[in-house]
Design a protein around this motif. Structure first.
Motif, PDB file in Angstrom:
ATOM      1  N   GLN A   1      74.305  72.458  60.482  1.00 50.18           N
ATOM      2  CA  GLN A   1      75.038  71.190  60.427  1.00 50.18           C
ATOM      3  C   GLN A   1      74.451  70.111  61.326  1.00 50.18           C
ATOM      4  O   GLN A   1      74.977  69.000  61.381  1.00 50.18           O
ATOM      5  CB  GLN A   1      76.507  71.416  60.790  1.00 50.18           C
ATOM      6  N   GLY A   2      73.402  70.413  62.052  1.00 50.12           N
ATOM      7  CA  GLY A   2      72.732  69.399  62.853  1.00 50.12           C
ATOM      8  C   GLY A   2      73.408  69.072  64.167  1.00 50.12           C
ATOM      9  O   GLY A   2      73.105  68.044  64.776  1.00 50.12           O
ATOM     10  N   THR A   3      74.311  69.935  64.650  1.00 47.61           N
ATOM     11  CA  THR A   3      75.021  69.620  65.889  1.00 47.61           C
ATOM     12  C   THR A   3      74.178  69.880  67.136  1.00 47.61           C
ATOM     13  O   THR A   3      74.485  69.359  68.207  1.00 47.61           O
ATOM     14  CB  THR A   3      76.319  70.449  65.999  1.00 47.61           C
ATOM     15  N   VAL A   4      73.119  70.690  67.012  1.00 49.21           N
ATOM     16  CA  VAL A   4      72.228  70.950  68.147  1.00 49.21           C
ATOM     17  C   VAL A   4      71.022  70.024  68.114  1.00 49.21           C
ATOM     18  O   VAL A   4      70.652  69.407  69.104  1.00 49.21           O
ATOM     19  CB  VAL A   4      71.772  72.424  68.169  1.00 49.21           C
ATOM     20  N   GLY A   5      70.401  69.896  66.965  1.00 40.36           N
ATOM     21  CA  GLY A   5      69.301  68.950  66.820  1.00 40.36           C
ATOM     22  C   GLY A   5      67.945  69.543  67.149  1.00 40.36           C
ATOM     23  O   GLY A   5      67.694  70.735  66.953  1.00 40.36           O
ATOM     24  N   ILE A   6      67.068  68.695  67.692  1.00 39.10           N
ATOM     25  CA  ILE A   6      65.664  69.046  67.898  1.00 39.10           C
ATOM     26  C   ILE A   6      65.271  68.801  69.346  1.00 39.10           C
ATOM     27  O   ILE A   6      65.916  68.040  70.066  1.00 39.10           O
ATOM     28  CB  ILE A   6      64.753  68.204  66.980  1.00 39.10           C
ATOM     29  N   PRO A   7      64.175  69.422  69.822  1.00 31.32           N
ATOM     30  CA  PRO A   7      63.679  69.143  71.164  1.00 31.32           C
ATOM     31  C   PRO A   7      63.186  67.698  71.279  1.00 31.32           C
ATOM     32  O   PRO A   7      62.431  67.221  70.420  1.00 31.32           O
ATOM     33  CB  PRO A   7      62.513  70.123  71.325  1.00 31.32           C
ATOM     34  N   TYR A   8      63.631  67.027  72.316  1.00 34.10           N
ATOM     35  CA  TYR A   8      63.192  65.657  72.582  1.00 34.10           C
ATOM     36  C   TYR A   8      62.313  65.691  73.826  1.00 34.10           C
ATOM     37  O   TYR A   8      62.803  65.808  74.950  1.00 34.10           O
ATOM     38  CB  TYR A   8      64.387  64.735  72.777  1.00 34.10           C
TER      39      TYR A   8
END
Length: 592
Positions: free
Chosen positions: A156-163
């Motif tokens: 669901q995209g609640t964690v996302g990606i490393p920035y």
């Protein structure tokens, strides 16, 4: 300087960083003392970033098109391409490896840090630093936007990606989560917008910059990302969470669309990035659907060459960019037979000396064939230019006109000459997003004008007065103020007079608004027109996802994917629809 740029393109400069991510060979690495001595070394570093960036061409097109509704796998496609198509990608799928994206990001981080040092050490002048630093920071932001659109640690995209914004030097650094944050998409957008708003410049490279030259028959002014277009896209995405961003997005787009309003001749001012084109060849414009015998209504006289008609925008830069190529294209990166990386599109699309892995979906073909031109021809000619039937197989052609003759389908030079272009930004894509922003900002009539027949036609009453003083213009606040007057009582020749809209340049019948919900209808029109005009240029999934998020309506996306899979008789159509309806939109993020 030309020799330096050619050398940088031929042997892409790779700066020291994480060895696994950058796949560095020791003999290819320059020491920092060698790499960052002066402005020419800074130019080589910029071009090194772009060289690495070009490795994203294939995943960019596949992730944004095969996951959406206009592209399908062929019988030659492996199971991993099939997974992208039917939304069943597994962790081992090589097409969803985020590593190539982070290779670019880590290069950008390294270059930006060293540009800061060069400025402090007075090895770069302030203007030299501003232009190059802003360029590399924008490339990094563009890559992060793509990562945010496609990937997350959870469905669901609640964690996302490393920035990651700092240079990392070991594989342990990369795998250590404490060195960076995981950002879900909304937070990522906020960080990218802050970065872009703080750039030392948002302008294009000036013509006297050492990076602006000619290389291998190409002018380099089209090589570099347009900062304002990207910032406009970031605002447009962010508007789903903050509606005030619609006007910010439109303002950025308008600054680009109006860039030449006060530059050059009248011909330049009224044509450059103005979505121009009329079906009558007597107008002298060659970027529209046109017929040699237009007035005779001859269906067999369609302009179809490298220099005339709508198709020519994908082939007229073949020898060198010309004036009308410039009128449409904003950001284009060339693949050359002489330099790395190799052009991936011939193998991807061509059934002549290629692997022929993807093709137009039946939905895309039906969309083009269901349109009707003003002369009642029952098809959208843009479809006839976007794909061809070669040896009985539908072949996506936009990336192949440099490689093969568009009529005989014979490779233009020989099987080893595999030059071509990666199409990124053009006037039509900016206009589509500008219309999307204007429509959502409360101006659906302007969005309708962009979709259909332009400012002049839409803002002219059914019974126009002889005096054109108060018609053919929007009378709206900036950035929506357009003057398209073209008349003789009194005489007006406004800059926007030839802006002809998407359906105008395609010679298609105008769409109509039914009922009262014009905002939703205009948004649907713009999205549909994007499919007809911009297919396979890498923005389809993004457009569908952005609108699904904005409307909080996953069916907007899911139903379009379901329609494709159903028409293609894909077994997993129902499962894919159910997955997308649950807002399971993201590919699994896993370091390879």
């Amino acid at each position: 300087m030309k020799r330096i740029i050619i050398s940088a393109l031929a042997a892409i400069l790779v700066l020291p960083s994480c060895k696994k991510l950058l796949d560095v060979q020791p003999e290819s690495v320059l020491s920092r003392e060698q790499a960052y001595r002066n402005v020419y070394d800074a130019d080589a570093a910029v071009l090194g970033v772009y060289g690495k960036f070009m490795s994203l061409a294939k995943p960019y097109v596949l992730l944004n098109e095969l996951r959406a509704d206009l592209m399908s796998p062929t019988v030659n496609a492996d199971r991993f391409l099939q997974q992208l198509n039917d939304h069943t990608a597994t962790d081992d799928n090589p097409y969803i490896d985020p590593t190539p994206f982070y290779q670019v990001i880590l290069n950008c981080n390294d270059v930006m840090v060293n540009f800061d040092k060069m400025l402090a050490d007075k090895k770069l002048k302030v203007d030299e630093y501003n232009q190059r630093y802003a360029d590399v920071a924008t490339i990094r932001s563009w890559v992060y936007l793509q990562l945010g659109i496609h990937f997350s640690k959870d469905p669901q995209g609640t964690v996302g990606i490393p920035y990651i914004t700092n240079p990392l030097t070991t594989i342990a650094d990369v795998k250590n989560d404490s060195n960076y944050r995981y950002l879900p998409f909304q937070q990522l957008l906020g960080e990218l917008i802050k970065t872009m708003e703080k750039l030392p410049t948002k302008e294009m490279y000036s013509s006297n910059t050492t990076l602006i030259t000619n290389v291998d028959q190409y002018r380099t002014d089209k090589f570099f990302v347009n900062k304002k277009v990207l910032l406009g896209d970031l605002y447009l995405w962010n508007a789903a969470y903050d509606p005030s961003s619609y006007r910010k997005a439109a303002t950025m787009y308008r600054q680009i669309l109006s860039y030449y309003d006060d530059k050059g001749s009248d011909l330049t001012q009224k044509n450059y990035w103005k979505l121009i084109g009329a079906p009558d060849p007597s107008t002298g414009n060659q970027l529209a659907v046109q017929y040699v015998r237009y007035r005779e209504n001859d269906i067999n006289s369609l302009y179809e060459s490298n220099t005339e008609g709508w198709r020519s925008m994908f082939s007229r830069g073949k020898v060198n960019y010309d004036q009308q190529f410039d009128w449409e294209w904003i950001w284009v990166l060339p693949f050359s037979s002489n330099f790395s990386p190799q052009n991936p599109f011939i193998d991807l699309f061509s059934n002549i000396n290629g692997s022929y892995l993807v093709k137009p979906s039946q939905v895309a073909v039906d969309n083009w064939n269901s349109q009707k031109q003003v002369n009642l021809f029952p098809f959208d000619a843009r479809g006839k230019f976007t794909y061809k039937s070669i040896n009985g197989q539908p072949v996506i052609m936009k990336y192949l006109y440099y490689y093969m003759d568009g009529n005989s389908f014979i490779p233009s030079i020989n099987a080893n000459a595999r030059s071509g272009e990666w199409w990124l930004y053009r006037a039509a894509s900016v206009w589509q997003h500008f219309g999307e922003a204007a429509n959502r900002d409360g101006y659906p009539k302007l969005g309708y004008a962009i979709t259909n027949y332009g400012i002049k036609t839409t803002y002219t009453p059914p019974s126009p007065p002889t005096d054109v003083t108060n018609i053919m213009q929007t009378f709206l606040p900036a950035p929506y103020d357009f003057d398209a007057r073209n008349g003789d009582n009194p005489q007006y020749r406004a800059i926007w007079r030839d802006m002809n809209g998407f359906r105008g340049r395609a010679s298609l019948q105008a769409r109509t608004i039914v009922g009262s919900d014009s905002t939703t209808q205009v948004e649907n029109m713009l999205t549909d027109e994007g499919a007809l005009e911009l297919a396979y240029e890498g923005q389809r999934w993004s457009d569908l996802l952005r609108i699904a998020i904005r409307r909080n309506d996953p069916s907007f996306l899911a139903d379009k994917i379901y329609a494709k899979l159903s028409k293609d008789n894909t077994a997993g159509a129902d499962a894919a629809r159910a997955k997308l309806l649950s807002k399971n939109w993201y590919l699994p993020f896993k370091w390879k």
